[in-house]
Each structure stands twice: as structure tokens, then as C-alpha cells.
Design a protein around this motif. Structure first.
Motif, short mmCIF file in Angstrom:
data_model
loop_
_atom_site.label_atom_id
_atom_site.label_comp_id
_atom_site.label_asym_id
_atom_site.label_seq_id
_atom_site.Cartn_x
_atom_site.Cartn_y
_atom_site.Cartn_z
N ALA A 52 0.87 -1.18 0.00
CA ALA A 52 0.00 0.00 0.00
C ALA A 52 0.90 1.23 0.00
O ALA A 52 1.94 1.24 0.70
N MET A 78 4.81 -7.39 8.27
CA MET A 78 3.62 -7.18 7.43
C MET A 78 2.71 -6.18 8.16
O MET A 78 2.61 -6.19 9.39
N HIS A 79 2.06 -5.37 7.39
CA HIS A 79 1.08 -4.39 7.88
C HIS A 79 1.68 -3.25 8.67
O HIS A 79 0.96 -2.45 9.25
N ARG A 80 3.01 -3.16 8.77
CA ARG A 80 3.64 -2.01 9.42
C ARG A 80 3.97 -0.99 8.34
O ARG A 80 4.40 -1.36 7.25
N THR A 81 3.83 0.25 8.66
CA THR A 81 4.09 1.29 7.68
C THR A 81 5.50 1.83 7.88
O THR A 81 5.93 2.00 9.02
N ARG A 108 3.46 0.29 2.95
CA ARG A 108 3.07 -0.73 3.93
C ARG A 108 2.91 -2.06 3.19
O ARG A 108 2.14 -2.12 2.21
N GLN A 131 1.13 -4.97 2.43
CA GLN A 131 -0.29 -5.11 2.73
C GLN A 131 -0.75 -6.57 2.71
O GLN A 131 -1.45 -7.01 3.60
N ARG A 132 -0.32 -7.29 1.66
CA ARG A 132 -0.80 -8.67 1.53
C ARG A 132 0.32 -9.50 0.92
O ARG A 132 1.07 -8.99 0.10
N TYR A 133 0.42 -10.75 1.32
CA TYR A 133 1.33 -11.62 0.58
C TYR A 133 0.53 -12.71 -0.11
O TYR A 133 -0.53 -13.10 0.37
#
Ligand code: HEM
Lengths: 305, 448
Positions: B273, B347-350, B360, B362-364
Motif C-alpha cells: 500500500a 507485514m502491515h507495518r508502515t 506498507r 499489505q498482503r502476501y
């Protein structure tokens, strides 16, 4: 012995001990020709090989994992097969005097294999194949046959060069005799001392050459079949029967050397001395293919993942 | 033909028909093969300059030793070997292995013997023939200038062993040539949920799901993560256009219209993201390891180095455990083409990338790596390998030998002269020759 070693380790110790003592006995027989030493060595060779095969079965029974798919397992089979093939040759062709070398090499390879023992591990997916189970024993058996041909070629070369040196020494002694009339000859190796008696008890050079040929004739078709089954397995696991992986390529290299051996052996001038050297080089290439590639060069085949 | 051409042709035949020349070709073939074992194959030129001194690296690249098995050297040496094989077959192997029935000088052959018998010549000749025939020899008689010769061949059929082995080699070469001419192969990565059309084969493959299993195993040297299984569940359609479900796992390839598909690898792609001043702007396409994502309006980009299935919370380093636990991505920030440093981002850390921009993970998504191969030569290579093996066994385990026998009158009786040749010299047959001669002597002398 309820808290003692597991049965596979006991068998391993029996095998190594039999090979070491058997090798000493057969070396003794090599030098002395005392029949008792031959019988002792032969018995120990058989005991060692049987213990090794029993050990492989025991490992399978304990873990239910095909025991040949790592370097430890394959080196165990290699040493056991080398001794087994040698025993068959020794019975058929009265070759026991060479057994010390074979047993010493078997003990060495087996001990080296033990250093690669990581315990029980399930095989990686590509090794979970029917072809892996047939390919490894075939290839390892071919290596074992080449070990036997290596030992016989080394004997051929030893005999050849000892005879040549003695031939020269005899000529020299004859000329010294002529010059100094006696006396001096005593210090030179004469034709009737222990060494000549010992040489005379070895098979002749042509006989040794035929034995090298016969053992290469066991190894080469097996190596060919090993490469074929390996290719079939590679086709299943990696999609192509031949990928120029260092291991398959090194096996092809050895195959080419032994094919060259077979062709040179059809020529009278090359048969014997030169083909024995080719057989020695062939075995060096086998060891490179077997151990060198695994240890120094990584590829699809490397056991170290 | 002019005499120059004739001489050239004669030289060619002499050279290519020489077995030592053939063995020299073998040696070169072996050396080229070995070069490919020692020198890494198919790497980028820079890799060779990194591992070898510059002149050596240059030589490796000039001589194609970085791709030796597909070089002209390699193909050329095999072509020379096949040429030599063809010439030898007609000029040497057939004449040597299938020799005409001809009289010989018996004493000149190392394996020879004579037997004196008191019986008349004709009956002795008959007994000799019977002796050999009973032992499975093929016995043929020929008259040469009034002297009758008998030729007794042992395992005569096996003289063709060499020809069979050579034929096997030629068939293998033909099979590999078929692949070169008509085959193809390649690798493809398919993301979960994605559909890919395979070039040249035309098949379409949709990855429904990829699964893997890796177990931690305690060994003497510590924990080892041992892969146990890799499985792709796919839906695929071939030329008939009908979609069918398939399962592909290592050692269990599938076949669609003659092309095989194999499980060869797997991995993770990540969608990032992109945020500006904390506000979501866009979601990237799935990035594979090594891909970069440009940060708008700047000369910066981030490179997705690799996916880390689990980050060790204590050390903040990638854990050796390849199973998904606490997933993270390794990223590198690139400013005007040079890396400013790398970081491990959960994951999901900006992470802030400057000028108000942040990214960020966002998804793997998992992807499967499939290898595909269409090889019309496989069957020929297989047949060739089998023929080669049969040829080797026939050549090595059956020893064709020929006895030359003439029976001449000698005093009141007869003198039997015998000599033997084999296709592998004399030493290998010496014992058997001695034993057979002794048995024949006993049979003739006792039979009267
Ligand atoms: C350059 C290519 C080759 C040439 C020119 C060639 C030529 C020959 C010749 C002239 C002989 C001896 C025939 C005789 O003396 O009666 C022979 C024997 C033989 N060749 Fe080849 N050959 C070649 C490749 C191969 C290959 C690739 C193989 C497969 C392994 C092979 C297997 C054999 C076998 C098994 C023998 C019989 C050896 C024996 O009986 O001891 N050859 N070859």
C-alpha cells in the motif's frame, strides 16, 4: 545390554572392527602367504559385510525411512558392496591376497560416512521417489565395482614396476658380477630372494589385466544403468531427464573414461599397463563424482541442503 | 575423383577409422564435460569476473565455457564422435568382429596346440566336429586349395554386441537432436488465483491453491527444517479447451497435450500500500523478490528484497524457520539508483520513505514455480539407452571365440592343429583354451 547401544550402532562397530582386523590379516597374508591369515581375513570380510547389510536393514526397521538417501547411508552401502563384490571375485579368481587393500578402503569410507550421520531425517520431496530407491543402490554398486578394479589395477602397476626395477637390477647385477666376479651381487636384489617368491605367487600381469577388465565390465553397465535410472528420476522430479547438473555431468565424465578404457582394451599395445592407468584415473574420477561434487560443488544433487 | 580428393578421402577414413583417434575425441569430450562441472554454468558475465582473475574470466566467456554444453565445441565434438563411430563401424568393427572364414598360420597364433591321434583323418575330423558342436559351437567347414579347414565359433551371435552398443549411442544422439529441433521448455510462476497461458504449448493454468509442508527435525547438529511436500492445486485446460482440476507435486508431474508440468519451486509475492501523509493512495501490483516500486514525484523507489516467513521477535532478524509465523519483508530504499540501506518490515507495518510518503506491505500471495517441457525425443533416448545397455552386456559377458582346426595325415594316424582367437585378445581365453584342448585330446585319444 538394555541401556546399551542401539542395535544399528552395535552392527556398525562389528563391521568396522571386522574390516580393520580383516584388513590386517589379509595384509599379513599378502606378505606371508600363511593360509590361516587368509581364512581369518575372508571370514572377517564376510562378517563385516553381513553386519553392514543387517545394519542398513535395522536402520530401516527403526526409522521406516529408506536408509540410503544421505551420504552416510550411501557410503555404508558403498563400503558393504565393495567388500561383497570383492568377496565374489576373491572366491572365483583366488584374489584374497588383495583383500587387505579393499577392506582398508571399506573401513576408511565407512568411518568417513559415520561423520556425516545426522540421525534420522525424512527425505526431501524430490528424494521421495521410487527411482531414488533403485538409482542409488545401482550407482553405488557400480562405484564399488570400480573400487575393486582400482585395487587390482594398482596391483598390476605395482607388479609391473617392481618387475621392471628388478629386471634392471638383475641386468645390473649381472654386469657387476662380470666386473667384480661375485661379491657385489649379494647387496643387489637377486632373482631368488623373498621378493621374487612373493611376486611369483601373484597372478601374472595378463591375469591381473583380465581381472581389471572383468571388474570394469561389472561397473560400466551398472554405471550406465545408474545414469539411466537417475535420468528417469530427474525427469520426474525436475522435469528434464538431463539438466547438466554437476553430479550427473561428473558421472558422465567417469562414464566417458571407462568407455575409453573399454576401447583401449581392444588394442593389444594398450591392453595392460596403459589401461590399468586409465582404470586408476577412472576411479579417481568416481571419487570426485561421488564425494568431491557433494562437498565442493553445490547442485541439485548435493546432500547438504 | 581427382587424386587430391582421393587422398583427402583416404586420410579422412584413416584418421576417423583409428580407434586411438576416437579415444582422443573421448578425452576431449571428457575434458569439456569436466569444465562444465568445475565452472559454474549460465551465470551473468559479472559473476565470472567476481570469482576468477580477469584474464581467466575473459577466457571462460570467450570460449563459451560459461555455457559449455550448448557451445559449438560441445556439439562439434559429439558430431566428430558420431562421424568416427560411423567410419569405424564399416572400416574396423564389422571387418574385425565378423571376419571371413580364412585359413591361418596356426603356430603364429599365441593360443595354439597340436594333438596326435592314431585314427584315420576322416574319422578324426568327424570327432572334432562333434566335440565342438556338442559344446554349442557353430561348426563350419571350408576347403582352401585342397586343405579342409573347420571353423568352430563360440557365441558367434555375440560378435554383434559392439554394433548394438554403438547403435544405442546413435539412437540416444538422435533422440537428443529431436529435442533440440522440436522441443521446448521453460519455467513459469503462477500466483494464487492467477491464470497463465504457457507459451508454445498454449495450455492455460489457473493456480487454485499452493501448499507446502516443512518440518523442524532435531539432528545431531541442531534443528534442520526439512521440506516434506510441495503441492499445487490447479485448474488447467489444453487444446480441447475443457478445464480440469489437477494436483502437481514433486515427482508427480502432469501431462497436458504431450507437455509435462513439474513442481519446481514456490515463493511469495507482496502487494504494497502506498500512502501520502498517512492517507491511502494506491495498492501496488504483486511484487516478486527483486522488483521495485517507484515513489511518485521523487527519485526514490523501494526494492522488495525478499519475503521473510517469520521474524525472530528478539533479534529482529529473519528466523531460519521457513514456515509462516511472524511474516516480514526485507526492503531496500533506493535513491537515484543507489541503495540507502535495507530494513526488515513486519507485514502491515508502515515505513516512512520521505517527503510525506510511506509504504506498507499489505498482503502476501503464494506463487508456484512450474517447469514445463515438451520433449519429442524422450522415447528415442529411452530406447537408445536400453539398446546401449544390452550392447554393453552382450559385449562384456559373452566372449565370441573362434577355433581354427585342420586335420592332416600324420604317419598312420592324424595330426590335429588348433588355434583360437577372440575379440578381446588371448589372455582372457587362455585357461578355457587349455581346458578345451585337454578335453579334446582325451576324447580323441580315448575314442580311438
Ligand atoms: C567415437 C565413437 C566410437 C568409436 C569410433 C568406436 C569404435 C569402436 C571400435 C573400433 C571397437 C572395437 C571393435 C573391435 O576391436 O572389434 C569398439 C568396441 C566397443 N565399443 Fe565403441 N566406439 C565408439 C563409441 C562407443 C560408445 C559411445 C560406446 C558406449 C559405451 C561404445 C561401446 C563399445 C563397446 C562395449 C565395445 C566392445 C569392447 C569390448 O568388447 O571389450 N563405443 N568401439
Amino acid at each position: 545390554m538394555t541401556h546399551g547401544m542401539p542395535v544399528d550402532e552395535i552392527l556398525l562397530v562389528i563391521a568396522i572392527a571386522s574390516y580393520i582386523i580383516g584388513a590386517l590379516a589379509l595384509f599379513g597374508f599378502f606378505l606371508s602367504r600363511v593360509p590361516f591369515l587368509r581364512n581369518l581375513g575372508a571370514t572377517l570380510a564376510i562378517i563385516g559385510a553381513v553386519a553392514q547389510f543387517a545394519q542398513l536393514v535395522a536402520r530401516y526397521e527403526i526409522s521406516h525411512i529408506w536408509p540410503l538417501l544421505n551420504l552416510y547411508g550411501s557410503l555404508s552401502l558403498f563400503s558393504a558392496m565393495s567388500v561383497a563384490i570383492f568377496v565374489i571375485f576373491a572366491f572365483r579368481y583366488r584374489l584374497w591376497f588383495a583383500g587387505g587393500f579393499v577392506l582398508a578402503l571399506a573401513a576408511m569410507f565407512l568411518t568417513y560416512g559415520v561423520t556425516w550421520n545426522e540421525g534420522v531425517m525424512p527425505p526431501v520431496p524430490s528424494l521421495q521417489s521410487y527411482w531414488a530407491k533403485v538409482h542409488v543402490p545401482i550407482v553405488v554398486t557400480s562405484y564399488a565395482a570400480f573400487l575393486v578394479s582400482f585395487v587390482i589395477s594398482a596391483l598390476y602397476l605395482t607388479r609391473y614396476y617392481v618387475e621392471r626395477r628388478r629386471g634392471a637390477a638383475m641386468m645390473l647385477s649381472a654386469s657387476v658380477e662380470a666386473d667384480a666376479s661375485g661379491g657385489a651381487t649379494a647387496t643387489l636384489a637377486g632373482p631368488n630372494d623373498g621378493v621374487s617368491g612373493w611376486l611369483a605367487s601373484l597372478p601374472t600381469l595378463p591375469q591381473l589385466d583380465v581381472l581389471v577388465y572383468r571388474s570394469v565390465a561389472v561397473g560400466l553397465p551398472l554405471l550406465t544403468l545408474g545414469i539411466i535410472t537417475g535420468a528417469m528420476w530427474a525427469k520426474e522430479a525436475w522435469g528434464a531427464y538431463w539438466q547438466w547438473d554437476p553430479k550427473e555431468t561428473a558421472a558422465l565424465f567417469s562414464w566417458i573414461i571407462y568407455a575409453a578404457y573399454m576401447h583401449l582394451h581392444t588394442r593389444n599395445q594398450w591392453r595392460g599397463l596403459r589401461t590399468s592407468w586409465v582404470s586408476v584415473i577412472g576411479f579417481i574420477s568416481i571419487i570426485f563424482c561421488y564425494l568431491g561434487v557433494n562437498i565442493w560443488i553445490s547442485g541439485l544433487h548435493s546432500y547438504k541442503v | 575423383m581427382t587424386s587430391a580428393v582421393r587422398n583427402l578421402y583416404a586420410d579422412f577414413i584413416r584418421t576417423f577409422g583409428n580407434i586411438l583417434f576416437a579415444v582422443s575425441l573421448f578425452v576431449i569430450w571428457g575434458i569439456l564435460t569436466l569444465i562444465g562441472v568445475i565452472v559454474d554454468q549460465g551465470k551473468a558475465p559479472s559473476a565470472y569476473y567476481a570469482s576468477y582473475a580477469a584474464p581467466v574470466a575473459r577466457a571462460i566467456l570467450r570460449l563459451d565455457f560459461n555455457n559449455v554444453y550448448h557451445s559449438w565445441w560441445y556439439v562439434g565434438i559429439i558430431a566428430l564422435i558420431l562421424t568416427s563411430l560411423a567410419v569405424c563401424t564399416f572400416k574396423r568393427v564389422i571387418p574385425a568382429r565378423l571376419p571371413a572364414l580364412r585359413p591361418v598360420k596356426i603356430e603364429a597364433i599365441p593360443l595354439h596346440a597340436t594333438i596326435d591321434v592314431a585314427s584315420p583323418v576322416e574319422s578324426v575330423r568327424g570327432s572334432v566336429e562333434r566335440f565342438f558342436a556338442q559344446r554349442g559351437f557353430l561348426v563350419r567347414n571350408r576347403d582352401f586349395g585342397g586343405v579342409e579347414w573347420s571353423f568352430a565359433d563360440k557365441q558367434n551371435w555375440a560378435r554383434r554386441g559392439v554394433l548394438i552398443a554403438h547403435l544405442g549411442f546413435v539412437i540416444i544422439a538422435a533422440g537428443t537432436t529431436l529435442y533440440w529441433a522440436f522441443g521446448f521448455s521453460g519455467v513459469t510462476a503462477i500466483l494464487t488465483g492467477q491464470t497463465v497461458t504457457i507459451p508454445r504449448s498454449g495450455a492455460t493454468i489457473h493456480l487454485d491453491r499452493f501448499r507446502y509442508r516443512i518440518d523442524p527435525i532435531a539432528t545431531k547438529t541442531g534443528i534442520v527444517y526439512q521440506p516434506i511436500d510441495y503441492v499445487s492445486h490447479v485448474t488447467a485446460s489444453g487444446k480441447d479447451g475443457v478445464a480440469r482440476p489437477y494436483t502437481i507435486r514433486v515427482n508427480h508431474p502432469i501431462n497436458i497435450d504431450g507437455t509435462n508440468y513439474y513442481q519446481s519451486s514456490y515463493g511469495f509475492a507482496v502487494r504494497f500500500a502506498l500512502l501520502h501523509n498517512g492517507r491511502f493512495v494506491s495498492l501496488s501490483a504483486p511484487l516478486y523478490a527483486g522488483d521495485t516500486l517507484k515513489i511518485p514525484d521523487t527519485s526514490r523507489s523501494i526494492e522488495f528484497l525478499r519475503f521473510v516467513p517469520t521474524m525472530d521477535p528478539q533479534t529482529k532478524m529473519p528466523s531460519p524457520d521457513p514456515r509462516i509465523g511472524n511474516p516480514a519483508v526485507a526492503l531496500s530504499l533506493i535513491q537515484s539508483g543507489t541503495s540507502e540501506g535495507a530494513a526488515l518490515v513486519l507485514m502491515h507495518r508502515t515505513v516512512d520513505v520521505g517527503d510525506g510518503w510511506s509504504v506498507r506491505p499489505q498482503r502476501y500471495l503464494m506463487f508456484t514455480g512450474l517447469q514445463y517441457r515438451y520433449d519429442p525425443g524422450v522415447a528415442l533416448v529411452g530406447i537408445g539407452a536400453f539398446v546401449l545397455l544390452v550392447g554393453l552386456i552382450v559385449s562384456f559377458y559373452f566372449l565370441p571365440a573362434r577355433f581354427y582346426v585342420r586335420v592332416d595325415p600324420h604317419g598312420d594316424g592324424a595330426k590335429v592343429g588348433l588355434a583360437a582367437t577372440t575379440v578381446k585378445g588371448y589372455d582372457i581365453f587362455a585357461e578355457e583354451f587349455g581346458a578345451l584342448v585337454e578335453r579334446l585330446r582325451t576324447a580323441l585319444q580315448s575314442g580311438g
